[in-house]
Design an enzyme around this catalytic site. Sequence first.
Site, short mmCIF file in Angstrom:
data_model
loop_
_atom_site.label_atom_id
_atom_site.label_comp_id
_atom_site.label_asym_id
_atom_site.label_seq_id
_atom_site.Cartn_x
_atom_site.Cartn_y
_atom_site.Cartn_z
N GLY A 51 0.87 -1.17 0.00
CA GLY A 51 0.00 0.00 0.00
C GLY A 51 0.90 1.22 0.00
NE ARG A 93 6.02 -3.63 -4.56
CZ ARG A 93 4.69 -3.81 -4.50
NH1 ARG A 93 4.04 -3.56 -3.39
NH2 ARG A 93 4.01 -4.21 -5.57
CG ASP A 241 0.22 1.73 -5.87
OD1 ASP A 241 -0.90 1.26 -6.19
OD2 ASP A 241 0.89 1.32 -4.90
#
Lengths: 353, 353
Positions: A51, A93, A241
């Site tokens: 998240g 990420r 995101d």
Amino acid sequence: MKTHMMFQTVDWKNGCVVLIDQTQLPKRLVSVRCRRVDEVRDAIKKLKVRGAPAIGVAAAFGVLLAFRGVRTQKTQALLQQVKKASARLASARPTAVNLSWALERMGRLAQKNVNLSVSHFREALLNEALAIRDEDRSLCDAIGQHGAGLFKRGDRVLTHCNAGALATAGIGTALGVVYTAQDKGKNLSVYCPETRPLLQGARLSAWELVRRKIGATVICDSMVATVMKQGKIDRVIVGADRIAANGDVANKIGTYSIACLARIHKIPFYVAAPSSTFDFSISTGCQIPIEQRAPHEITQPFGQTTAPRGVQVFNPAFDVTPAKYITGIITDQGVVYPPYRSRLKKLLRSPCS
Amino acid sequence: MKTHMMFQTVDWKNGCVVLIDQTQLPKRLVSVRCRRVDEVRDAIKKLKVRGAPAIGVAAAFGVLLAFRGVRTQKTQALLQQVKKASARLASARPTAVNLSWALERMGRLAQKNVNLSVSHFREALLNEALAIRDEDRSLCDAIGQHGAGLFKRGDRVLTHCNAGALATAGIGTALGVVYTAQDKGKNLSVYCPETRPLLQGARLSAWELVRRKIGATVICDSMVATVMKQGKIDRVIVGADRIAANGDVANKIGTYSIACLARIHKIPFYVAAPSSTFDFSISTGCQIPIEQRAPHEITQPFGQTTAPRGVQVFNPAFDVTPAKYITGIITDQGVVYPPYRSRLKKLLRSPCS
């Protein structure tokens, strides 16, 4: 009535980063304690914490772990540790901009305070990380308040993946709006597409909703069009995101599909995100880097082989929904409607600072 | 070059119905031998054999098992057995019309031959079941020939679920067209959405394609929109479980979603089906019964719990794609284009007889 939090997804306790290990849900609610920077990096990579906002908070706390065991009286040496830790964490990420946003914020603070004593420097960085956590909580509350009015009593809502408390340090973004509306007596129910390959919709969103006693229905991702056609969905709300300057939204793979289907079925499609998720440095969604994940997430779910040897696999973790499919973007500063480029800029001044 | 079959999905051997147990694929290619009517019914219910045409063939053979152990010289008594077996088999699954089509055909033949001796009656029914199998094989070949011309050299094709050899007694319907085109040197590649909850796309279609050395890529169902948007798909081709008189198509859940997405991305969307899949007794797709399957298919894949207790589940096995989203329907009699109602009727005279 205030929408309360039921657990702490990511926190700082006794010099450690403490995370709910989300890969264990819905079977077990367990926390992991990270003592080293690379443990936080690994937790982000393996989606123990996921998240966009939660990743940002975890990374901010993760930077503090760079100081563990370092016995120096030179603040400059600590600054180097901060930079090294940030580089490690930033590479975990690529898509969620909150990660680099939080790390840049920690980096700026460190740079600014390099003339402090070691202990004051460490304290300043701890306070900044705690501020990022607390602000995320407030941003969620503000998003909830701004978004709740968009729902009507009895609305059947479709979300995707998990943009709830487990995705933030607060009540959540998309689900935070649902919780806030629910607390205002809206009596909502929520459809959760399971969100293959890693099933965050079934495992996490449904789990949060059941705990809050909000009617939740799990469906396969392929069933979204059918529930829409059957008139079972009044509104879609998802998280994000990264959001480009023109309002294009990167979010969990499958979001773009849902946006297309919402358009065809004439269902409003909302995105909820804090200002930390906007990236005005990029003009459109085309420039958002999309993480490709390992094939085995698709072909070996739960260690079972579900595809033959020799097959190719395409496994993007995110997709980009063009701004034209988005009815409105719910931010902590208010709800933005098209045209997004000018209105987002006006509402969110210097959002990535 | 003739497109050859590589295995027999459903057959009659030594007085038994022999089926590939498709729940074991792609791990193991194993057959099961059914000696009793209820074993065939169970195999259909549990999807050991699936795919509308294959279910029809399995049911036709299944009727013959009603004679096992019956020692009567009265053909009338056998006719009663046929009726009883048909009723059992017909209730196995509701959506695919091929099941009732094959059983009605067996029933009509039985009724017509009730004046024959017991041995001739049994022989007539065996021949009818074998004819249904052989005709299905021919129908697949004809569909392949009619459809192959729709593909261009190098086309990247998206299918859904499995409408291949494993879904028929022949080379398949949608994949049969792919195989026939490939044998004509079209050099195709195929995207296979995994097809949750039971993953027939990943487990079965990808398995068939890899065996035939056709480039196959498995994706999650939620990734269809993305591969379309990225320009990776030239054409969609799927099978069907029942087609109404107006051209509305019931097929595996997710098909309707793909049809919507194909429309948005301006990609041709074809359906391939034999005449046994058309049900002119119903006017539109609204009247097609949609099978609801057990929640645990979604919430407990592979025995793992992926959703919390207390959550609701919606698990329709099929959806209905309105005729307006279908570029063309490829049948054994030729390719039909809109308007479907008049043209299907003209092409397929008395298709359900």
